[in-house]
Write a protein that holds these residues in place. Structure first.
Motif, PDB file in Angstrom:
ATOM      1  N   HIS A  78     -14.949   2.442 -10.112  1.00 25.98           N
ATOM      2  CA  HIS A  78     -15.748   1.121 -10.276  1.00 25.98           C
ATOM      3  C   HIS A  78     -14.917   0.164 -11.197  1.00 25.98           C
ATOM      4  N   ASN A  79     -14.707   0.866 -12.266  1.00 26.61           N
ATOM      5  CA  ASN A  79     -14.164  -0.262 -13.314  1.00 26.61           C
ATOM      6  C   ASN A  79     -12.721  -0.598 -12.644  1.00 26.61           C
ATOM      7  N   ARG A  80     -11.979   0.147 -11.777  1.00 29.95           N
ATOM      8  CA  ARG A  80     -10.752  -0.017 -11.324  1.00 29.95           C
ATOM      9  C   ARG A  80     -10.830  -1.152 -10.345  1.00 29.95           C
ATOM     10  N   ARG A  81     -11.773  -1.010  -9.473  1.00 31.52           N
ATOM     11  CA  ARG A  81     -12.116  -2.022  -8.502  1.00 31.52           C
ATOM     12  C   ARG A  81     -12.372  -3.301  -9.177  1.00 31.52           C
ATOM     13  N   LEU A  82     -13.469  -3.340 -10.407  1.00 28.79           N
ATOM     14  CA  LEU A  82     -13.473  -4.644 -10.997  1.00 28.79           C
ATOM     15  C   LEU A  82     -12.366  -5.127 -11.598  1.00 28.79           C
ATOM     16  N   LYS A  83     -11.529  -4.321 -12.102  1.00 28.44           N
ATOM     17  CA  LYS A  83     -10.228  -5.025 -12.654  1.00 28.44           C
ATOM     18  C   LYS A  83      -9.225  -5.600 -11.633  1.00 28.44           C
ATOM     19  N   ALA A  84      -9.146  -4.920 -10.622  1.00 24.97           N
ATOM     20  CA  ALA A  84      -8.504  -5.382  -9.192  1.00 24.97           C
ATOM     21  C   ALA A  84      -8.815  -6.560  -8.875  1.00 24.97           C
ATOM     22  N   MET A  85     -10.376  -6.690  -8.632  1.00 26.79           N
ATOM     23  CA  MET A  85     -10.962  -8.070  -8.341  1.00 26.79           C
ATOM     24  C   MET A  85     -10.514  -9.348  -9.195  1.00 26.79           C
ATOM     25  N   ARG A  86     -10.722  -8.772 -10.628  1.00 28.58           N
ATOM     26  CA  ARG A  86     -10.366 -10.111 -11.439  1.00 28.58           C
ATOM     27  C   ARG A  86      -9.149 -10.602 -11.392  1.00 28.58           C
ATOM     28  N   LEU A  87      -8.053  -9.367 -11.265  1.00 27.40           N
ATOM     29  CA  LEU A  87      -6.624  -9.955 -11.262  1.00 27.40           C
ATOM     30  C   LEU A  87      -6.262 -10.565  -9.934  1.00 27.40           C
ATOM     31  N   ALA A  88      -6.935 -10.070  -8.502  1.00 25.70           N
ATOM     32  CA  ALA A  88      -6.627 -10.678  -7.552  1.00 25.70           C
ATOM     33  C   ALA A  88      -7.248 -12.143  -7.588  1.00 25.70           C
ATOM     34  N   ILE A  89      -8.296 -12.480  -8.088  1.00 28.95           N
ATOM     35  CA  ILE A  89      -8.999 -13.951  -8.143  1.00 28.95           C
ATOM     36  C   ILE A  89      -7.942 -14.565  -9.091  1.00 28.95           C
ATOM     37  N   ALA A  90      -7.573 -14.126 -10.191  1.00 29.27           N
ATOM     38  CA  ALA A  90      -6.698 -15.016 -10.948  1.00 29.27           C
ATOM     39  C   ALA A  90      -5.338 -15.579 -10.264  1.00 29.27           C
ATOM     40  N   LEU A  91      -4.765 -14.338  -9.539  1.00 27.53           N
ATOM     41  CA  LEU A  91      -3.540 -14.762  -8.720  1.00 27.53           C
ATOM     42  C   LEU A  91      -3.731 -15.639  -7.530  1.00 27.53           C
ATOM     43  N   LEU A  92      -5.077 -15.608  -6.928  1.00 26.72           N
ATOM     44  CA  LEU A  92      -5.294 -16.559  -6.074  1.00 26.72           C
ATOM     45  C   LEU A  92      -5.198 -18.144  -6.736  1.00 26.72           C
ATOM     46  N   ASP A  93      -6.053 -18.037  -7.722  1.00 28.64           N
ATOM     47  CA  ASP A  93      -6.236 -19.049  -8.365  1.00 28.64           C
ATOM     48  C   ASP A  93      -5.116 -19.990  -8.746  1.00 28.64           C
ATOM     49  N   THR A  94      -3.758 -19.164  -8.862  1.00 24.16           N
ATOM     50  CA  THR A  94      -2.609 -19.636  -9.404  1.00 24.16           C
ATOM     51  C   THR A  94      -1.806 -19.814  -8.568  1.00 24.16           C
ATOM     52  N   GLY A  95      -2.282 -19.541  -7.053  1.00 20.38           N
ATOM     53  CA  GLY A  95      -1.457 -19.863  -5.836  1.00 20.38           C
ATOM     54  C   GLY A  95      -0.664 -18.839  -5.223  1.00 20.38           C
ATOM     55  N   VAL A  96      -0.881 -17.668  -5.607  1.00 15.47           N
ATOM     56  CA  VAL A  96      -0.381 -16.283  -5.070  1.00 15.47           C
ATOM     57  C   VAL A  96      -1.337 -15.969  -3.849  1.00 15.47           C
ATOM     58  N   TYR A  97      -0.624 -16.218  -2.589  1.00 14.39           N
ATOM     59  CA  TYR A  97      -1.747 -15.884  -1.487  1.00 14.39           C
ATOM     60  C   TYR A  97      -1.278 -14.866  -0.615  1.00 14.39           C
ATOM     61  N   HIS A  98       0.109 -14.387  -0.859  1.00 15.50           N
ATOM     62  CA  HIS A  98       0.729 -13.327  -0.101  1.00 15.50           C
ATOM     63  C   HIS A  98       0.777 -12.036  -0.928  1.00 15.50           C
ATOM     64  N   PRO A  99       0.661 -10.905  -0.405  1.00 16.90           N
ATOM     65  CA  PRO A  99       0.937  -9.784  -1.218  1.00 16.90           C
ATOM     66  C   PRO A  99       2.223  -9.432  -1.625  1.00 16.90           C
ATOM     67  N   SER A 100       3.278  -9.933  -0.714  1.00 15.85           N
ATOM     68  CA  SER A 100       4.713  -9.839  -1.048  1.00 15.85           C
ATOM     69  C   SER A 100       5.021 -10.435  -2.248  1.00 15.85           C
ATOM     70  N   THR A 101       4.375 -11.719  -2.702  1.00 16.27           N
ATOM     71  CA  THR A 101       4.735 -12.193  -3.878  1.00 16.27           C
ATOM     72  C   THR A 101       4.179 -11.694  -5.012  1.00 16.27           C
ATOM     73  N   ALA A 102       3.138 -10.756  -4.891  1.00 22.16           N
ATOM     74  CA  ALA A 102       2.454 -10.266  -6.017  1.00 22.16           C
ATOM     75  C   ALA A 102       3.084  -8.892  -6.300  1.00 22.16           C
ATOM     76  N   ASP A 103       4.243  -8.795  -6.961  1.00 23.21           N
ATOM     77  CA  ASP A 103       4.708  -7.480  -7.399  1.00 23.21           C
ATOM     78  C   ASP A 103       4.329  -6.990  -8.758  1.00 23.21           C
ATOM     79  N   ASN A 104       4.236  -5.807  -9.307  1.00 25.92           N
ATOM     80  CA  ASN A 104       3.961  -5.180 -10.196  1.00 25.92           C
ATOM     81  C   ASN A 104       3.993  -6.108 -11.493  1.00 25.92           C
ATOM     82  N   ASP A 105       5.253  -6.533 -11.419  1.00 27.70           N
ATOM     83  CA  ASP A 105       5.447  -7.397 -12.758  1.00 27.70           C
ATOM     84  C   ASP A 105       4.616  -8.551 -12.940  1.00 27.70           C
ATOM     85  N   ARG A 106       4.397  -9.251 -11.742  1.00 25.41           N
ATOM     86  CA  ARG A 106       3.647 -10.582 -11.718  1.00 25.41           C
ATOM     87  C   ARG A 106       2.099 -10.036 -12.072  1.00 25.41           C
TER      88      ARG A 106
END
Length: 89
Positions: free
Chosen positions: A32-60
């Protein structure tokens, strides 16, 4: 041509947190906590313009977590973030 403004500030006041239900197995709370964390991070990445999974590497993803003051995510959580970006449309 309009210029888009990118922000990581929340657009609204977050809802008050409620305690998690008692009596569940430990694995449920971990996932449950992992899903919440993943959602927060996905929203933050989408807000910064990362729309494709290939541009969201582990470092980013980890850099985004650091910017949001979130504990660095595991490889599993990073995969979940990419899955949310891919299928969350």
């Amino acid at each position: 041509m309009a210029v888009a403004t990118v922000t990581t500030e929340p657009l609204h006041k977050p809802l008050p947190k409620k305690p998690l239900p008692a009596g569940r197995p430990r694995e449920w709370y971990v996932s449950h906590n992992r899903r919440l964390k993943a959602m927060r991070l996905a929203i933050a990445l989408l807000d910064t313009g990362v729309y494709h999974p290939s541009t969201a590497d582990n470092d980013r993803i980890r850099a985004t977590a650091d910017r949001l003051a979130i504990h660095p995510p595991s490889d599993t959580t990073c995969r979940m973030v990419r899955a949310l970006i891919r299928y969350g449309r």
